[in-house]
Design a protein around this motif. Structure first.
Motif, mmCIF file in Angstrom:
data_model
loop_
_atom_site.group_PDB
_atom_site.id
_atom_site.type_symbol
_atom_site.label_atom_id
_atom_site.label_comp_id
_atom_site.label_asym_id
_atom_site.label_seq_id
_atom_site.Cartn_x
_atom_site.Cartn_y
_atom_site.Cartn_z
ATOM 1 N N ARG A 181 0.833 -1.208 0.000
ATOM 2 C CA ARG A 181 0.000 0.000 0.000
ATOM 3 C C ARG A 181 0.868 1.258 0.000
ATOM 4 O O ARG A 181 0.531 2.255 -0.631
ATOM 5 C CB ARG A 181 -0.937 0.013 1.217
ATOM 6 N N PHE A 182 1.989 1.203 0.701
ATOM 7 C CA PHE A 182 2.891 2.342 0.750
ATOM 8 C C PHE A 182 3.513 2.602 -0.626
ATOM 9 O O PHE A 182 3.546 3.734 -1.106
ATOM 10 C CB PHE A 182 3.984 2.112 1.798
ATOM 11 N N ARG A 183 3.963 1.537 -1.259
ATOM 12 C CA ARG A 183 4.556 1.684 -2.591
ATOM 13 C C ARG A 183 3.519 2.191 -3.596
ATOM 14 O O ARG A 183 3.816 3.015 -4.456
ATOM 15 C CB ARG A 183 5.177 0.367 -3.047
ATOM 16 N N LYS A 184 2.289 1.698 -3.484
ATOM 17 C CA LYS A 184 1.226 2.174 -4.360
ATOM 18 C C LYS A 184 0.937 3.652 -4.093
ATOM 19 O O LYS A 184 0.733 4.421 -5.034
ATOM 20 C CB LYS A 184 -0.049 1.346 -4.169
ATOM 21 N N ALA A 185 0.931 4.051 -2.835
ATOM 22 C CA ALA A 185 0.693 5.455 -2.492
ATOM 23 C C ALA A 185 1.785 6.340 -3.092
ATOM 24 O O ALA A 185 1.490 7.413 -3.639
ATOM 25 C CB ALA A 185 0.631 5.638 -0.978
ATOM 26 N N LEU A 186 3.033 5.891 -3.002
ATOM 27 C CA LEU A 186 4.114 6.668 -3.614
ATOM 28 C C LEU A 186 3.890 6.790 -5.122
ATOM 29 O O LEU A 186 4.055 7.869 -5.696
ATOM 30 C CB LEU A 186 5.472 6.023 -3.340
ATOM 31 N N ALA A 187 3.508 5.688 -5.767
ATOM 32 C CA ALA A 187 3.271 5.715 -7.215
ATOM 33 C C ALA A 187 2.135 6.669 -7.562
ATOM 34 O O ALA A 187 2.230 7.450 -8.509
ATOM 35 C CB ALA A 187 2.967 4.306 -7.730
ATOM 36 N N LEU A 188 1.058 6.628 -6.798
ATOM 37 C CA LEU A 188 -0.107 7.476 -7.057
ATOM 38 C C LEU A 188 0.169 8.942 -6.740
ATOM 39 O O LEU A 188 -0.567 9.830 -7.185
ATOM 40 C CB LEU A 188 -1.307 6.983 -6.248
ATOM 41 N N GLY A 189 1.224 9.207 -5.985
ATOM 42 C CA GLY A 189 1.575 10.570 -5.611
ATOM 43 C C GLY A 189 2.483 11.259 -6.615
ATOM 44 O O GLY A 189 2.898 12.402 -6.395
ATOM 45 N N ILE A 190 2.815 10.601 -7.710
ATOM 46 C CA ILE A 190 3.681 11.197 -8.733
ATOM 47 C C ILE A 190 2.824 11.713 -9.891
ATOM 48 O O ILE A 190 2.079 10.949 -10.503
ATOM 49 C CB ILE A 190 4.702 10.167 -9.261
ATOM 50 N N ASP A 191 2.957 12.976 -10.180
ATOM 51 C CA ASP A 191 2.225 13.580 -11.293
ATOM 52 C C ASP A 191 3.019 13.328 -12.575
ATOM 53 O O ASP A 191 3.867 14.123 -12.989
ATOM 54 C CB ASP A 191 2.041 15.074 -11.048
ATOM 55 N N ARG A 192 2.758 12.193 -13.200
ATOM 56 C CA ARG A 192 3.499 11.795 -14.392
ATOM 57 C C ARG A 192 3.267 12.734 -15.579
ATOM 58 O O ARG A 192 4.151 12.919 -16.407
ATOM 59 C CB ARG A 192 3.161 10.349 -14.765
ATOM 60 N N GLY A 236 5.107 15.727 -4.855
ATOM 61 C CA GLY A 236 3.873 14.960 -4.655
ATOM 62 C C GLY A 236 3.877 14.209 -3.338
ATOM 63 O O GLY A 236 2.848 14.135 -2.654
ATOM 64 N N TRP A 237 5.002 13.633 -2.970
ATOM 65 C CA TRP A 237 5.089 12.885 -1.712
ATOM 66 C C TRP A 237 4.989 13.805 -0.507
ATOM 67 O O TRP A 237 4.380 13.460 0.493
ATOM 68 C CB TRP A 237 6.361 12.056 -1.671
ATOM 69 N N GLU A 238 5.596 14.992 -0.615
ATOM 70 C CA GLU A 238 5.478 15.984 0.457
ATOM 71 C C GLU A 238 4.002 16.348 0.663
ATOM 72 O O GLU A 238 3.547 16.491 1.789
ATOM 73 C CB GLU A 238 6.303 17.232 0.131
ATOM 74 N N ASN A 286 -3.185 10.381 -8.343
ATOM 75 C CA ASN A 286 -4.396 10.314 -7.547
ATOM 76 C C ASN A 286 -4.050 10.486 -6.069
ATOM 77 O O ASN A 286 -3.994 9.515 -5.309
ATOM 78 C CB ASN A 286 -5.097 8.969 -7.790
ATOM 79 N N PRO A 287 -3.786 11.731 -5.646
ATOM 80 C CA PRO A 287 -3.412 11.975 -4.252
ATOM 81 C C PRO A 287 -4.470 11.521 -3.237
ATOM 82 O O PRO A 287 -4.124 11.074 -2.145
ATOM 83 C CB PRO A 287 -3.202 13.483 -4.184
ATOM 84 N N ALA A 288 -5.741 11.612 -3.600
ATOM 85 C CA ALA A 288 -6.799 11.199 -2.671
ATOM 86 C C ALA A 288 -6.706 9.697 -2.388
ATOM 87 O O ALA A 288 -6.802 9.262 -1.240
ATOM 88 C CB ALA A 288 -8.171 11.557 -3.237
ATOM 89 N N LYS A 289 -6.506 8.898 -3.437
ATOM 90 C CA LYS A 289 -6.362 7.449 -3.253
ATOM 91 C C LYS A 289 -5.080 7.142 -2.483
ATOM 92 O O LYS A 289 -5.057 6.270 -1.613
ATOM 93 C CB LYS A 289 -6.364 6.738 -4.604
ATOM 94 N N ALA A 290 -4.011 7.877 -2.781
ATOM 95 C CA ALA A 290 -2.753 7.679 -2.063
ATOM 96 C C ALA A 290 -2.935 7.976 -0.574
ATOM 97 O O ALA A 290 -2.473 7.212 0.279
ATOM 98 C CB ALA A 290 -1.665 8.569 -2.660
ATOM 99 N N ASP A 291 -3.620 9.082 -0.264
ATOM 100 C CA ASP A 291 -3.902 9.416 1.136
ATOM 101 C C ASP A 291 -4.689 8.307 1.819
ATOM 102 O O ASP A 291 -4.406 7.938 2.962
ATOM 103 C CB ASP A 291 -4.703 10.727 1.228
#
Length: 171
Positions: free
Chosen positions: A5-16, A117-119, A62-67
């Motif tokens: 879940r943490f790795r997925k959150a990091l991935a979802l927090g990157i604005d590609r 994004g992670w910040e 998707n910052p909301a899903k990452a959160d």
């Protein structure tokens, strides 16, 4: 980091898309890292469908899903500065090895966008830009928390260690 879940959150927090616009002038299609679409693994219709699944896996910004994923892990407490706290009460912080802009300009830009994004997710990011030789050594010895490393046309047989932990590095 071992929790998916943490790795997925990091991935979802990157604005590609932002990475694409700044580093690649909008010429690429943002996606997750995977083997090249032209690789023989994806030659047939079933392979192309698999490639589409892999390239979209957690690749949307998707910052909301990452959160939500970070909250589901129990990382809900925050310190006075707004950073998430680990279960031991200490600030959740990552050291992010990034090549200096003089060494690899586009990777430096992408690293800064990812860190931003992670910040925003409440993860403190400490950016470390060591000299090139040290950066490579830290990567090869696995002495890093998060390391930015560009990818090219990958093939599972040419670079299996980019996808699977076959060598004591990257992982």
């Amino acid at each position: 980091i071992r929790d998916q879940r943490f790795r997925k959150a990091l991935a979802l927090g990157i604005d590609r898309e932002k990475c694409n616009q700044i580093a690649w002038r909008g010429l690429l299609e943002p996606q997750a890292a995977t083997v090249s679409q032209e690789a023989w693994h994806f030659a047939d219709e079933e392979g192309q469908a698999l490639f589409e699944t892999w390239k979209r896996a957690d690749a949307d910004y998707n910052p909301a899903k990452a959160d939500s994923l970070l909250d589901a892990m129990g990382l809900t407490a925050r310190d006075a500065a707004g950073y998430r706290k680990r279960p031991d009460g200490e600030r959740l912080s990552l050291v992010f090895d990034i090549p200096a802009s003089k060494l690899v300009p586009y990777e430096n830009d992408i690293g800064l966008i990812a860190a931003e994004g992670w910040e925003a997710l409440g993860i403190e990011v400490v950016i470390y830009t060591p000299p090139g030789a040290e950066l490579k050594l830290r990567r090869d010895l696995g002495e890093f928390t998060v390391h930015l490393h560009g990818e090219g046309e990958m093939d599972l047989f040419t670079y299996p260690d980019w996808v699977f932990p076959t060598l004591p590095r990257y992982w």
